[in-house]
Enzyme design. Structure first.
Site, short mmCIF file in Angstrom:
data_model
loop_
_atom_site.label_atom_id
_atom_site.label_comp_id
_atom_site.label_asym_id
_atom_site.label_seq_id
_atom_site.Cartn_x
_atom_site.Cartn_y
_atom_site.Cartn_z
N THR A 70 0.82 -1.21 0.00
CA THR A 70 0.00 0.00 0.00
C THR A 70 0.86 1.26 0.00
OG1 THR A 70 -1.91 -1.05 1.04
CG2 THR A 70 -1.68 1.33 1.34
N ASN A 149 -5.49 -9.17 -8.13
CA ASN A 149 -5.52 -9.84 -6.83
C ASN A 149 -6.80 -10.62 -6.58
OD1 ASN A 149 -6.32 -6.93 -6.82
ND2 ASN A 149 -7.14 -7.47 -4.81
N GLN A 178 0.95 -9.05 -6.25
CA GLN A 178 0.42 -10.41 -6.38
C GLN A 178 1.22 -11.27 -7.35
OE1 GLN A 178 -1.73 -12.28 -4.89
NE2 GLN A 178 -2.58 -10.77 -3.50
N SER A 198 5.44 -6.54 -1.90
CA SER A 198 5.11 -6.60 -0.48
C SER A 198 5.59 -7.92 0.10
CB SER A 198 3.59 -6.47 -0.30
OG SER A 198 3.24 -6.55 1.05
N GLY A 199 6.34 -7.84 1.21
CA GLY A 199 6.98 -9.02 1.79
C GLY A 199 6.04 -10.12 2.22
N HIS A 200 4.89 -9.76 2.78
CA HIS A 200 4.03 -10.80 3.35
C HIS A 200 3.28 -11.60 2.29
CE1 HIS A 200 -0.22 -9.14 3.26
NE2 HIS A 200 0.46 -8.06 2.93
N THR A 236 12.82 5.93 10.58
CA THR A 236 13.86 4.97 10.96
C THR A 236 13.64 3.65 10.25
OG1 THR A 236 14.08 6.02 13.13
CG2 THR A 236 14.97 3.79 12.88
N CYS A 323 -8.43 -6.76 1.43
CA CYS A 323 -8.62 -5.34 1.73
C CYS A 323 -10.07 -4.91 1.60
CB CYS A 323 -7.76 -4.49 0.80
SG CYS A 323 -6.00 -4.83 0.94
#
Length: 380
Positions: A70, A149, A178, A198-200, A236, A323
């Site tokens: 996102t 998606n 995706q 996106s990592g997940h 950070t 989502c």
């Protein structure tokens, strides 16, 4: 438990969790700190960036770490549009994009940008010819997803990129959230300027992501702050998350050949068996579709009811995208494909990972058949 909702999120690899814990425990310093401890954290961050760049076959300075898909999509869409608004305030996207792109476009529309939403065909696929026809003198940016998606349609990214070589001033963004690990993508060859992952979605951790920004492309930051990520993404850095993402991406690519073949075999089995039921309409196209998604509708049965019926059997699938799943509206992707509203409201999405098995698929097919029979008896 059978988990067939991998497009919503994937289970992190154990090695990914181990690396995150190791870095969080032993190298927790701020990578911007000048002392040696901070330098060790900075080195790990740099190594993660180099690994991701190598895996995506791009330059190290083209990789920017974010909090996920996102943020990457918003940074790409809004950052590119705002930076290049003097060149033109006309943007192009498709009618089936993820909300993080579509709603970003709508926000830009409210501040004076003009958006063209190119329609898709009955398979959910946009045409490079239609996109070119939508281009105007003031077009500055185009955003098209790699894989839808909800239904798994693969968009013609290579053809669009080839076409855009004739329009060098237009920036091209691809939402590949995706698609990574499921559908090949060559960022430099396909003339892609910006790309989100996106990592997940590939067994990394939630809250980790990447935005690829081609060398020489300039976009406006969304965050004001300490100028981290070469002043493009202040805040950070999540060093442990970046290390975990790099490890997850490497492990996914190492397993991709066998994993993709496994998912495609399971998808074909599911398609073949579910198509035999007169109540079921398959929405995922048989061609130009990713191997991990199968979307289908249940004639006369609300998808939410069916999802919970499977849940009672310890089988987990979803309705539309995660989502949007809690919104009681028909899938915008399916309606854009010309699917009737009632059919779109009964849509179910199965989404696979490399680790799913044919044995699981057979149990899911049986459970779907039994659940349909049970619901039909209740409805009579």
């Amino acid at each position: 438990m059978i988990y067939f909702d991998n497009s919503a999120t994937t289970k992190p690899y154990k090695e990914v969790l181990d690396s995150f814990l190791k870095v969080s425990s032993d190298y927790f310093a701020n990578p911007s700190s000048l002392h040696r401890f901070g330098g060790q954290a900075e080195k790990l961050l740099s190594q993660a960036r180099e690994q991701v760049a190598q895996l995506l076959q791009v330059k190290t300075n083209e990789i920017y770490f974010t909090s996920g898909g996102t943020e990457s999509n918003n940074l790409a869409v809004k950052g590119a549009a705002l930076r290049n608004r003097n060149k033109g305030k006309h943007l192009i996207t498709s009618s089936v994009e993820h909300p993080s792109v579509r709603l970003a476009m709508e926000q830009l529309e409210q501040v004076g940008f003009d958006i063209t939403y190119v329609p898709v065909d009955r398979n959910g696929r946009v045409s490079a010819t239609d996109i070119e026809a939508a281009i105007r003198k003031d077009t500055s940016f185009i955003s098209i997803m790699l894989v839808n998606n909800e239904v798994g349609t693969i968009q013609p990214i290579k053809e669009i990129g080839e076409m855009l070589k004739r329009y060098p001033t237009i920036l091209f963004h691809v939402d590949a959230v995706q698609g990574i690990g499921k559908v090949p993508l060559t960022l430099h060859e396909d003339r892609i300027d910006l790309c989100s992952i996106s990592g997940h979605k590939f067994h990394g951790l939630k809250g980790t992501g990447v935005l690829y920004v081609r060398d020489g492309v300039r976009i406006t930051p969304l965050f004001s702050g300490g100028s981290q990520e070469r002043a493009l993404r202040s805040g950070t850095e999540n060093v442990a998350g970046a290390v975990a993402l790099a490890k997850a991406l490497r492990m996914t690519f190492d397993r991709s050949t066998a994993g993709i073949e496994n998912m495609r075999n399971i998808q074909n089995m599911l398609r073949q068996e579910l198509s035999k039921n007169e109540r079921i309409q398959i929405n995922t196209p048989s061609e130009n579709s990713a191997p991990h998604i199968l979307n289908f509708s249940l004639n006369g049965i609300k998808s939410e009811v069916f999802i919970h019926a499977l849940e009672e059997k310890e089988i987990f699938v979803s309705t539309t995208s995660a989502c949007s799943s809690k919104k009681k509206t028909a899938s915008t992707t399916l309606t854009a494909m010309g699917v009737p509203k009632a059919t779109a409201e009964s849509a179910v999405r199965i989404s696979l990972s490399y680790d799913n098995t044919t044995e699981e698929a057979l149990k899911v097919i049986e459970a779907i058949e039994n659940s349909l029979k049970q619901l039909e008896r209740v409805m009579k």
